[in-house]
Structures are given as C-alpha cells and as structure tokens.
Design a protein around this motif. Sequence first.
Motif, short mmCIF file in Angstrom:
data_model
loop_
_atom_site.label_atom_id
_atom_site.label_comp_id
_atom_site.label_asym_id
_atom_site.label_seq_id
_atom_site.Cartn_x
_atom_site.Cartn_y
_atom_site.Cartn_z
N ALA B 87 28.04 35.80 21.61
CA ALA B 87 29.06 36.45 20.26
C ALA B 87 30.42 35.16 20.59
N ASN B 88 31.00 35.09 19.77
CA ASN B 88 32.14 34.39 19.68
C ASN B 88 33.17 34.93 20.73
N ILE B 89 34.07 34.10 21.31
CA ILE B 89 35.05 35.05 22.32
C ILE B 89 36.29 34.87 21.61
N HIS B 90 36.99 35.93 22.21
CA HIS B 90 38.52 36.03 21.94
C HIS B 90 38.66 36.43 20.23
N ARG B 91 37.60 37.02 19.67
CA ARG B 91 37.62 37.20 18.31
C ARG B 91 37.26 38.58 17.97
N GLY B 92 36.01 38.54 18.02
CA GLY B 92 35.24 39.80 17.63
C GLY B 92 35.74 41.15 18.70
N VAL B 93 35.83 42.18 17.93
CA VAL B 93 36.20 43.30 18.88
C VAL B 93 34.93 44.40 19.15
N TYR B 94 33.90 44.09 18.49
CA TYR B 94 32.70 44.81 19.08
C TYR B 94 32.28 44.37 20.48
N GLY B 95 31.38 45.15 21.01
CA GLY B 95 30.57 45.13 22.15
C GLY B 95 30.49 43.64 22.84
N ILE B 96 29.54 43.03 22.16
CA ILE B 96 29.14 41.94 22.89
C ILE B 96 29.92 40.79 22.59
N ALA B 97 30.71 40.68 21.82
CA ALA B 97 32.20 39.92 21.45
C ALA B 97 32.90 40.04 23.03
N GLU B 98 33.10 41.34 23.27
CA GLU B 98 34.30 41.87 24.58
C GLU B 98 33.32 41.00 25.67
N GLU B 99 32.19 41.50 25.83
CA GLU B 99 31.27 40.98 26.85
C GLU B 99 31.31 39.68 27.01
N ALA B 100 31.11 38.86 25.93
CA ALA B 100 31.07 37.48 26.05
C ALA B 100 32.65 36.88 26.33
N THR B 101 33.56 37.31 25.99
CA THR B 101 34.92 37.05 26.25
C THR B 101 35.17 37.55 27.78
N ALA B 102 34.65 38.32 28.33
CA ALA B 102 34.89 39.03 29.59
C ALA B 102 34.03 37.70 30.67
N LEU B 103 32.95 37.54 30.25
CA LEU B 103 32.21 36.44 31.16
C LEU B 103 32.85 35.15 31.11
N TYR B 104 33.35 34.74 29.86
CA TYR B 104 33.93 33.36 30.01
C TYR B 104 35.30 33.31 30.58
N GLU B 105 36.04 34.54 30.70
CA GLU B 105 37.27 34.66 31.47
C GLU B 105 36.95 34.77 32.89
N ASP B 106 35.98 35.40 33.22
CA ASP B 106 35.51 35.24 34.60
C ASP B 106 35.07 34.12 35.28
N ALA B 107 34.31 33.11 34.38
CA ALA B 107 34.13 32.09 34.91
C ALA B 107 35.55 31.28 35.16
N ARG B 108 36.52 31.32 34.27
CA ARG B 108 37.69 30.61 34.74
C ARG B 108 38.35 31.02 36.16
N ARG B 109 38.19 32.58 36.09
CA ARG B 109 38.64 33.11 37.55
C ARG B 109 37.97 32.78 38.68
N ARG B 110 36.70 32.43 38.39
CA ARG B 110 35.79 32.05 39.55
C ARG B 110 36.27 30.39 39.98
N PHE B 111 36.56 29.77 38.84
CA PHE B 111 36.82 28.24 39.20
C PHE B 111 38.11 28.21 39.75
N ALA B 112 39.14 28.94 39.05
CA ALA B 112 40.35 28.69 39.94
C ALA B 112 40.35 29.30 41.29
N ALA B 113 39.63 30.30 41.73
CA ALA B 113 39.37 30.70 43.07
C ALA B 113 38.89 29.86 44.04
N PHE B 114 37.84 28.95 43.43
CA PHE B 114 37.08 27.81 43.91
C PHE B 114 38.21 26.65 44.35
N VAL B 115 39.22 26.40 43.70
CA VAL B 115 40.09 25.05 44.06
C VAL B 115 41.37 25.82 44.11
#
Lengths: 133, 443
Positions: B87-115
């Motif tokens: 689903a598209n991120i940062h837009r939809g308020v429905y379940g899978i959009a929230e899930e997609a947004t969480a995954l996308y931002e989780d990837a950012r956190r992982r990368f941030a911790a990595f460096v």
Amino acid sequence: MDSLFRDHILDHYRHPRCHGTIERPDARVEDANPLCGDRLRMDFRFAEGRVAEVRFSGSGCSISQASASLLCEAIEGKPLEDVKALTRQDVLDLLGLDELGPVRSKCAMLALKTVKAAAYGMATWTDDEEEAE
Amino acid sequence: MLRLRLSPTGASGDTGAPVGASVGAAPRGAGASNGTPGFDPRRVKADFPIFATPRPRPLIYLDSAATSQKPQAVLDAMSRYYTTCNANIHRGVYGIAEEATALYEDARRRFAAFVNASPREIVFTRNSTEALNLVARAWGGWALRAGDAILLTPMEHHSNLVPWQMLAAEKQLELRFIPLTGSGELDLDALPKLLADGRVKVVSFVHVSNVLGTVNPVAEIARVARQHGATVVVDASQSAAHMKLDVRALGADFVACTSHKMLGPTGIGVLWGRRELLEAMPPFLGGGEMIRTVSLTESTWNELPWKFEAGTMCIAEAVGLGAAVTYLESLGMEHVFAHDRALAATCMARLAEVPGVRLLGPPADRRGGVVAFTVDGVHPHDVATVLDRNGVCVRAGHHCAMPLHDQLGVPASVRASFHCYSLPEDVDALVTGLHQVTKLFAR
C-alpha cells in the motif's frame, strides 16, 4: 577453444589492414564507445563518388579493432552509395559471427558507425538498428 | 587510520519484526576460513540463491563492486511486503497502509542504527548518485557562491565528479583535486596548500575507491577540511557494504550510500546528513510528501527526513534494504571487511604469478576487496570475454572512472571484487582463466 576469438579476428587485430592516417583527408571521423573505452579515428579520401582510400587508427578491444580493419578493407574502392547501405548484418558477416551480445555488439558496430558518419558527411551517426534491439 | 567502529557480531535487534526477520541470530558458523575466525564464507554463500541456480557451469561472481548478490532474507522480505501489505505509505489510514508505513520507517531505523545515525538524518534516495546530486544541487546550489572552490580527487566515480562539474559551470566555481601518489593513494601533504586560501567550501571524496580499492583516511581529511571551514561529503558506496561505518566518527557532513552494493535491492540509496544542514538547506525535488502546506503560489516543507522524499518512494526496496543491513549485522561487518581484504591479498599474490598481469593500486593491507589490473597486450574487454567463457564474471572498462584511468595511463582495466560470499576457489578460477587469456592472445 573460443568461438568469438577466431583466427581471422585475431589476425586482423594483430595485423590490422588499412591502419594509419591520411594527410589532408576529405573526411575525418572520430567516435568512441563509452562502455569500454574503444576509440576509432578514420580518415577518408573520396574520388568519383567512391572511397578512394580509408585509414583507421585508435585503440580498443580485439572486436572493435578487427571490425575496423575488416570494414575498411571491404569498403576501399567501393561507391559511397554502397557504404551508406551497409548494415549490422554485413559487419557480422565480415566477422563470421552469427550473433553478438548487446555489449560486445557496441564494440563491433563502432566501425560501422564511423564509416556511415563519413559516408553521410555527418559528425556522428546513430545506429537505429542497434538501438532498436 | 580510519576509525572503524568494531562492534561485536550480531548486535542487530529487530529480529522479531514481521518482515526481513528471517536472518538467524547465530553468527555464520564457527569454521575458521581465510584468516577470519568465526566467519564461514561457505555457509554465507548458501544464503544466496543465485549460486544454487542451475547453469552449465558454476557462477564465479567477482563483480560485487558493481552490484552485490542478494541473500534469501532480502528477497523474502520484499516478496512478503508485496504479498501481505502492499500500500502507499504516509497516506492511507487503513490497516495495510499503516503496516507498509511502519515497515518503511522500520527500515530507516535499521539503517540509522547500522551507521550510528539518527533516523531523522537518513534520507532515502534512488542510489548514491542521486544522494550526491542532492547534495550538489540542494546544498551546493544554496551554499556556494561564485569564486568558491570545490575540492575533489582524481579517483572519484563519475557520480561524485559530474554533479560538481555541472554546478561549477553554472555558478562559476573552481574545481580542485587532491593529487594521487604513485601507489594510487591521496597525497595528503598537498592538502593544507589546497585549502590555504580559504576558498574551498566543500571537500567531496570517495571512502573506498571502486577501482584501486584504496581506503582513504576519511577522519583525517575531514578534520583538516573542517579546520579550513569546508563542508565534507563522503561517497561511501564501496565502504558501507564492506566495513563498519560510523558516520559520526567519520567527521563528515554528508555521506552517500547505495543499497544494491550492500546485499540490498537496486533502486534505493541513502543520504546521511548532519541535521542542522538538512534543516537549513532547501529541498531537492518538489512534489507530494515533502510538503507541509501547499497553496497555489507557495508551499512549506515537511520535517526531516521527509522534506527530501518527494513522491511515492521505493517502499519494497526500503524493506529489502532493512533486511540487508540486518543480515550484514548478523555476519559482523568487521568479519566481512577482514574476509574481503584477505581475499584481495590472496588474489594479488596469485595474479602476480601470471605473466603480463600488472596490478593497480596500493598494497592489500591498505585496500578493500577490490583488485584491478591490466594484462599486457590484451584489452580488458577481451580478458573479460575469455573469463566469461569460464563462468568468471569480472568488470572490464573504466568503471565509471575515466579521469582516474587517464592518470594511470591505461585506457581501461579489469577488476575483480569480492563480498562476504566470495571464496578462494573464485580466485583460482580467475587465475586459470587468465592463463587461458595469455595463451590465446600470445599465439
């Protein structure tokens, strides 16, 4: 052992025909293949609508240099109209190859591009056949 | 010496996340190999399905500096994203959009911790090239004035050269270059003089050369550059994938990385920037997501990092990158680096035995897992074509570093490069192939 590096290709690479330059040529075309750094320069003398003389110089892989040698040898003395009509297949036939991958194809067709540019009196010539692949 | 933060193996958290979590917590094997105890490249290789794909002869992949292969964990994470919560991120308020947004931002956190960065300072881009263009255009376009100078090096990939050339032509800036030594390293003695007149406002250079393998002393250069008031930009395309990168310890202002060289997918890169600079400079691309408010005639910008992420981003790729850094952390970056360097040393020693082979760049103990060379009388493209007949994949050409090859006095070179899945047998295959090359072309 190798279908690409046939004896006559290696022979033209090691002992290129029509190699050199022409002082005060009627046309001089330079082109390069940015993928692998092959460079070709061809000097032409035209007479009565024909390629009276052609000489090439440059550096590059065996395929690019052998293609230039084979092609120059083939067009010397030929009418410009014939040169304009040359195709990708003609170069493959000269090399004795059925097909070439898209990357090596750029090496082989650099000489064709250079010859065509001279025949058409253009600075560079775009091989539409090549792009259409 | 560059400051590598050598952290213990397998320090990554997040193994309970729904996507990209299939990496086991156990380090890859106890079997010592190649001088890197606690790291078994054979077990690592088994995680990369491309090597198990049936083909006429085994795949000998020695082009990881161009792009790395991908472990199953990365492929699974991306596939799971598409099959469970696309689903598209940062837009939809429905379940899978929230899930997609969480995954996308989780990837950012992982990368941030990595460096060792804050997620606010991690901007997703298309690749390193786009990250460097972002710096040149958005920061450079805003901060640099006619008469300022940009200090680069002759060993830059075109991606850290051409954007600055374009900016310099537009804004009448001067380009300067730190000269190379005979061994293909930066001549740092020249640095104070290049910076002395105070006109250099930015020093932008590669961490690890993609041709020579040279590991540049980033922290040392950054310290001198900053003393002279210059902003420091580092192209970490070849380093982030192979060594522990601590952006704070580097002392840089901007660092560019790309996912596809670090076991992740193509289509996503990362720009790390110091927060105050990212806050102060204008956005790069305009569009959706990067705005806070929009009227017909003007707009205000979103907060960091979304100010720099216009339009729908590469969501599945971010998820894949998150899985890739988790996988790399499970290997231990210090093990990856030691493995790559040991293989480069083996490769250099073996190549020295092949008649006509000339090695480029510094000794093995001062480089990463990259070995470029030429073969007397044989064009690199011909070398690579013969090697390909043996199933050996190497790069031949100028490796997007034409000026460097001009300086080295060779039109092109052959390059073998390694990653965590590379084995000593791969070097054997390379050497066998090179003997065929010299035989074929010596006739």
